[in-house]
Scaffold this motif. Structure first.
Motif, PDB file in Angstrom:
ATOM      1  N   ILE A   1       0.845  -1.202   0.000  1.00 58.61           N
ATOM      2  CA  ILE A   1       0.000   0.000   0.000  1.00 58.61           C
ATOM      3  C   ILE A   1       0.875   1.244   0.000  1.00 58.61           C
ATOM      4  O   ILE A   1       0.615   2.210  -0.726  1.00 58.61           O
ATOM      5  CB  ILE A   1      -0.964  -0.010   1.205  1.00 58.61           C
ATOM      6  CG1 ILE A   1      -2.011  -1.107   1.026  1.00 58.61           C
ATOM      7  CG2 ILE A   1      -1.631   1.357   1.387  1.00 58.61           C
ATOM      8  CD1 ILE A   1      -2.846  -1.375   2.269  1.00 58.61           C
ATOM      9  N   GLY A   2       1.943   1.225   0.790  1.00 60.08           N
ATOM     10  CA  GLY A   2       2.861   2.362   0.841  1.00 60.08           C
ATOM     11  C   GLY A   2       3.507   2.641  -0.506  1.00 60.08           C
ATOM     12  O   GLY A   2       3.588   3.799  -0.941  1.00 60.08           O
ATOM     13  N   VAL A   3       3.970   1.603  -1.169  1.00 57.43           N
ATOM     14  CA  VAL A   3       4.584   1.777  -2.489  1.00 57.43           C
ATOM     15  C   VAL A   3       3.549   2.296  -3.483  1.00 57.43           C
ATOM     16  O   VAL A   3       3.816   3.228  -4.262  1.00 57.43           O
ATOM     17  CB  VAL A   3       5.203   0.442  -2.985  1.00 57.43           C
ATOM     18  CG1 VAL A   3       5.573   0.524  -4.451  1.00 57.43           C
ATOM     19  CG2 VAL A   3       6.418   0.088  -2.145  1.00 57.43           C
ATOM     20  N   THR A   4       2.367   1.712  -3.436  1.00 56.24           N
ATOM     21  CA  THR A   4       1.301   2.141  -4.355  1.00 56.24           C
ATOM     22  C   THR A   4       0.941   3.606  -4.133  1.00 56.24           C
ATOM     23  O   THR A   4       0.827   4.377  -5.097  1.00 56.24           O
ATOM     24  CB  THR A   4       0.054   1.251  -4.177  1.00 56.24           C
ATOM     25  OG1 THR A   4       0.424  -0.106  -4.414  1.00 56.24           O
ATOM     26  CG2 THR A   4      -1.053   1.660  -5.128  1.00 56.24           C
ATOM     27  N   THR A   5       0.774   4.008  -2.870  1.00 59.82           N
ATOM     28  CA  THR A   5       0.432   5.415  -2.607  1.00 59.82           C
ATOM     29  C   THR A   5       1.573   6.340  -2.997  1.00 59.82           C
ATOM     30  O   THR A   5       1.332   7.453  -3.476  1.00 59.82           O
ATOM     31  CB  THR A   5       0.049   5.644  -1.132  1.00 59.82           C
ATOM     32  OG1 THR A   5       1.144   5.281  -0.291  1.00 59.82           O
ATOM     33  CG2 THR A   5      -1.188   4.851  -0.752  1.00 59.82           C
ATOM     34  N   GLY A   6       2.798   5.889  -2.824  1.00 54.20           N
ATOM     35  CA  GLY A   6       3.947   6.697  -3.241  1.00 54.20           C
ATOM     36  C   GLY A   6       3.971   6.914  -4.745  1.00 54.20           C
ATOM     37  O   GLY A   6       4.223   8.029  -5.226  1.00 54.20           O
ATOM     38  N   VAL A   7       3.709   5.854  -5.498  1.00 55.28           N
ATOM     39  CA  VAL A   7       3.688   5.959  -6.956  1.00 55.28           C
ATOM     40  C   VAL A   7       2.527   6.846  -7.395  1.00 55.28           C
ATOM     41  O   VAL A   7       2.691   7.728  -8.259  1.00 55.28           O
ATOM     42  CB  VAL A   7       3.587   4.555  -7.610  1.00 55.28           C
ATOM     43  CG1 VAL A   7       3.272   4.648  -9.089  1.00 55.28           C
ATOM     44  CG2 VAL A   7       4.868   3.779  -7.373  1.00 55.28           C
ATOM     45  N   LEU A   8       1.368   6.631  -6.800  1.00 52.76           N
ATOM     46  CA  LEU A   8       0.207   7.461  -7.154  1.00 52.76           C
ATOM     47  C   LEU A   8       0.449   8.932  -6.836  1.00 52.76           C
ATOM     48  O   LEU A   8       0.076   9.815  -7.604  1.00 52.76           O
ATOM     49  CB  LEU A   8      -1.047   6.957  -6.429  1.00 52.76           C
ATOM     50  CG  LEU A   8      -1.601   5.602  -6.885  1.00 52.76           C
ATOM     51  CD1 LEU A   8      -2.741   5.155  -5.987  1.00 52.76           C
ATOM     52  CD2 LEU A   8      -2.049   5.658  -8.335  1.00 52.76           C
ATOM     53  N   LYS A   9       1.097   9.202  -5.712  1.00 48.85           N
ATOM     54  CA  LYS A   9       1.409  10.591  -5.342  1.00 48.85           C
ATOM     55  C   LYS A   9       2.428  11.187  -6.309  1.00 48.85           C
ATOM     56  O   LYS A   9       2.323  12.359  -6.690  1.00 48.85           O
ATOM     57  CB  LYS A   9       1.924  10.637  -3.892  1.00 48.85           C
ATOM     58  CG  LYS A   9       2.209  12.021  -3.368  1.00 48.85           C
ATOM     59  CD  LYS A   9       0.929  12.832  -3.272  1.00 48.85           C
ATOM     60  CE  LYS A   9       1.251  14.200  -2.706  1.00 48.85           C
ATOM     61  NZ  LYS A   9       0.125  15.108  -2.810  1.00 48.85           N
ATOM     62  N   ALA A  10       3.400  10.392  -6.711  1.00 46.82           N
ATOM     63  CA  ALA A  10       4.428  10.868  -7.644  1.00 46.82           C
ATOM     64  C   ALA A  10       3.818  11.283  -8.979  1.00 46.82           C
ATOM     65  O   ALA A  10       4.303  12.205  -9.625  1.00 46.82           O
ATOM     66  CB  ALA A  10       5.490   9.791  -7.859  1.00 46.82           C
ATOM     67  N   TYR A  11       2.769  10.596  -9.405  1.00 46.83           N
ATOM     68  CA  TYR A  11       2.106  10.928 -10.661  1.00 46.83           C
ATOM     69  C   TYR A  11       0.877  11.818 -10.446  1.00 46.83           C
ATOM     70  O   TYR A  11       0.048  11.959 -11.331  1.00 46.83           O
ATOM     71  CB  TYR A  11       1.707   9.649 -11.404  1.00 46.83           C
ATOM     72  CG  TYR A  11       2.899   8.933 -11.974  1.00 46.83           C
ATOM     73  CD1 TYR A  11       3.506   9.384 -13.135  1.00 46.83           C
ATOM     74  CD2 TYR A  11       3.440   7.821 -11.342  1.00 46.83           C
ATOM     75  CE1 TYR A  11       4.613   8.737 -13.663  1.00 46.83           C
ATOM     76  CE2 TYR A  11       4.539   7.166 -11.851  1.00 46.83           C
ATOM     77  CZ  TYR A  11       5.133   7.631 -13.008  1.00 46.83           C
ATOM     78  OH  TYR A  11       6.223   6.988 -13.521  1.00 46.83           O
ATOM     79  N   SER A  12       0.788  12.401  -9.283  1.00 49.20           N
ATOM     80  CA  SER A  12      -0.311  13.316  -8.917  1.00 49.20           C
ATOM     81  C   SER A  12      -1.692  12.677  -9.060  1.00 49.20           C
ATOM     82  O   SER A  12      -2.683  13.368  -9.273  1.00 49.20           O
ATOM     83  CB  SER A  12      -0.242  14.594  -9.764  1.00 49.20           C
ATOM     84  OG  SER A  12       0.984  15.244  -9.550  1.00 49.20           O
TER      85      SER A  12
ATOM     86  N   ILE B   1      -0.553  10.283   2.202  1.00 49.34           N
ATOM     87  CA  ILE B   1      -0.798   9.293   3.247  1.00 49.34           C
ATOM     88  C   ILE B   1       0.358   8.305   3.415  1.00 49.34           C
ATOM     89  O   ILE B   1       0.286   7.419   4.252  1.00 49.34           O
ATOM     90  CB  ILE B   1      -2.112   8.520   2.998  1.00 49.34           C
ATOM     91  CG1 ILE B   1      -2.048   7.726   1.700  1.00 49.34           C
ATOM     92  CG2 ILE B   1      -3.304   9.440   3.044  1.00 49.34           C
ATOM     93  CD1 ILE B   1      -3.192   6.764   1.520  1.00 49.34           C
ATOM     94  N   SER B   2       1.399   8.492   2.645  1.00 51.65           N
ATOM     95  CA  SER B   2       2.510   7.539   2.732  1.00 51.65           C
ATOM     96  C   SER B   2       3.157   7.563   4.118  1.00 51.65           C
ATOM     97  O   SER B   2       3.632   6.530   4.596  1.00 51.65           O
ATOM     98  CB  SER B   2       3.540   7.796   1.637  1.00 51.65           C
ATOM     99  OG  SER B   2       4.049   9.104   1.737  1.00 51.65           O
ATOM    100  N   GLY B   3       3.145   8.700   4.777  1.00 53.21           N
ATOM    101  CA  GLY B   3       3.697   8.782   6.133  1.00 53.21           C
ATOM    102  C   GLY B   3       2.878   7.965   7.119  1.00 53.21           C
ATOM    103  O   GLY B   3       3.426   7.266   7.978  1.00 53.21           O
ATOM    104  N   VAL B   4       1.568   8.032   6.985  1.00 56.66           N
ATOM    105  CA  VAL B   4       0.679   7.255   7.854  1.00 56.66           C
ATOM    106  C   VAL B   4       0.870   5.766   7.593  1.00 56.66           C
ATOM    107  O   VAL B   4       0.963   4.958   8.522  1.00 56.66           O
ATOM    108  CB  VAL B   4      -0.798   7.669   7.627  1.00 56.66           C
ATOM    109  CG1 VAL B   4      -1.748   6.764   8.389  1.00 56.66           C
ATOM    110  CG2 VAL B   4      -1.004   9.126   8.011  1.00 56.66           C
TER     111      VAL B   4
ATOM    112  N   ALA C   1       2.290   2.927  10.156  1.00 58.11           N
ATOM    113  CA  ALA C   1       1.532   1.706  10.443  1.00 58.11           C
ATOM    114  C   ALA C   1       2.386   0.461  10.204  1.00 58.11           C
ATOM    115  O   ALA C   1       2.405  -0.463  11.025  1.00 58.11           O
ATOM    116  CB  ALA C   1       0.268   1.659   9.596  1.00 58.11           C
ATOM    117  N   VAL C   2       3.116   0.445   9.094  1.00 56.15           N
ATOM    118  CA  VAL C   2       3.986  -0.706   8.788  1.00 56.15           C
ATOM    119  C   VAL C   2       5.088  -0.822   9.842  1.00 56.15           C
ATOM    120  O   VAL C   2       5.401  -1.924  10.299  1.00 56.15           O
ATOM    121  CB  VAL C   2       4.583  -0.590   7.363  1.00 56.15           C
ATOM    122  CG1 VAL C   2       5.672  -1.628   7.139  1.00 56.15           C
ATOM    123  CG2 VAL C   2       3.495  -0.735   6.325  1.00 56.15           C
ATOM    124  N   ALA C   3       5.654   0.301  10.245  1.00 57.68           N
ATOM    125  CA  ALA C   3       6.697   0.274  11.286  1.00 57.68           C
ATOM    126  C   ALA C   3       6.124  -0.260  12.593  1.00 57.68           C
ATOM    127  O   ALA C   3       6.777  -1.047  13.302  1.00 57.68           O
ATOM    128  CB  ALA C   3       7.274   1.674  11.491  1.00 57.68           C
ATOM    129  N   GLY C   4       4.897   0.133  12.919  1.00 57.54           N
ATOM    130  CA  GLY C   4       4.251  -0.367  14.134  1.00 57.54           C
ATOM    131  C   GLY C   4       4.001  -1.857  14.081  1.00 57.54           C
ATOM    132  O   GLY C   4       4.257  -2.580  15.055  1.00 57.54           O
TER     133      GLY C   4
END
Length: 149
Positions: free
Chosen positions: A52-63, A69-72, A76-79
Motif C-alpha cells: 500500500i505504501g509503495v502504491t500510494t507513493g507511486v500514485l502521489k508521484a504521478y499526482s 498518506i505515505s507517512g501514515v 503503520a507498517v513500522a508499528g
C-alpha cells in the motif's frame, strides 16, 4: 500424586508417558502451530502495508493521489513490524517445534522395563528438556532468568 507414587513402576511409567510427556508434545505442537500461524498473519499484514505504501507513493508521484498518506502507511507498517519483532512469534514457533520434537525423541527412548535407577535418570532427562524450553521462554519475557537460591 501419592497414589501414583505408591503404584507399581509400570503404572508410574504409563502415567508419566500419557499425562506428562504425551501431553507436553501435544501442547508444544499446538503452540508451535499457533505461533507459526500468527507469525504468517503479521508478516502478511506488514507486506500488505508495504505494498500500500509503495502504491500510494507511486500514485502521489504521478499526482493521481491528492492526499499525502505515505507517512501514515509507513508509520503503520513500522508499528506492525515492531509489534511482530517484540513478540518474536517465529522464534517461539521454532522453539516450541524443537521442544516437541525433542520430547517425541525422548518418548521413543522410553524403556518400560527400565530399573528404578534408569527410570529416574530418564525422568531427569525428560524434565530437563521441558525445563530448558521454559527457561528460554521466561528469559524472553522478563529479560533475565531467575536463578535458584
Amino acid at each position: 500424586m501419592e497414589r501414583c507414587r505408591a503404584s507399581s513402576r509400570e503404572t508410574r511409567i504409563a502415567t508419566y508417558k500419557a499425562n506428562r510427556l504425551t501431553e507436553q508434545v501435544d501442547w508444544y505442537s499446538r503452540m508451535a502451530h499457533a505461533r507459526d500461524k500468527q507469525s504468517r498473519v503479521w508478516r502478511r499484514a506488514a507486506l500488505a502495508g508495504e505494498l500500500i505504501g509503495v502504491t500510494t507513493g507511486v500514485l502521489k508521484a504521478y499526482s493521481a493521489l491528492p492526499l499525502e498518506i505515505s507517512g501514515v502507511v509507513s508509520a503503520a507498517v513500522a508499528g506492525i513490524t515492531a509489534w511482530f519483532q517484540a513478540h518474536r512469534l517465529d522464534t517461539e514457533a521454532a522453539a516450541y517445534s524443537l521442544t516437541a520434537r525433542e520430547i517425541r525423541h525422548i518418548l521413543s527412548l522410553l524403556d518400560e522395563s527400565a530399573s528404578e535407577t534408569q527410570w529416574a535418570k530418564f525422568v531427569d532427562q525428560a524434565e530437563a528438556a521441558i525445563s530448558r524450553e521454559h527457561t528460554m521462554w521466561a528469559s524472553g519475557r522478563t529479560g533475565r532468568v531467575g536463578l535458584a537460591d
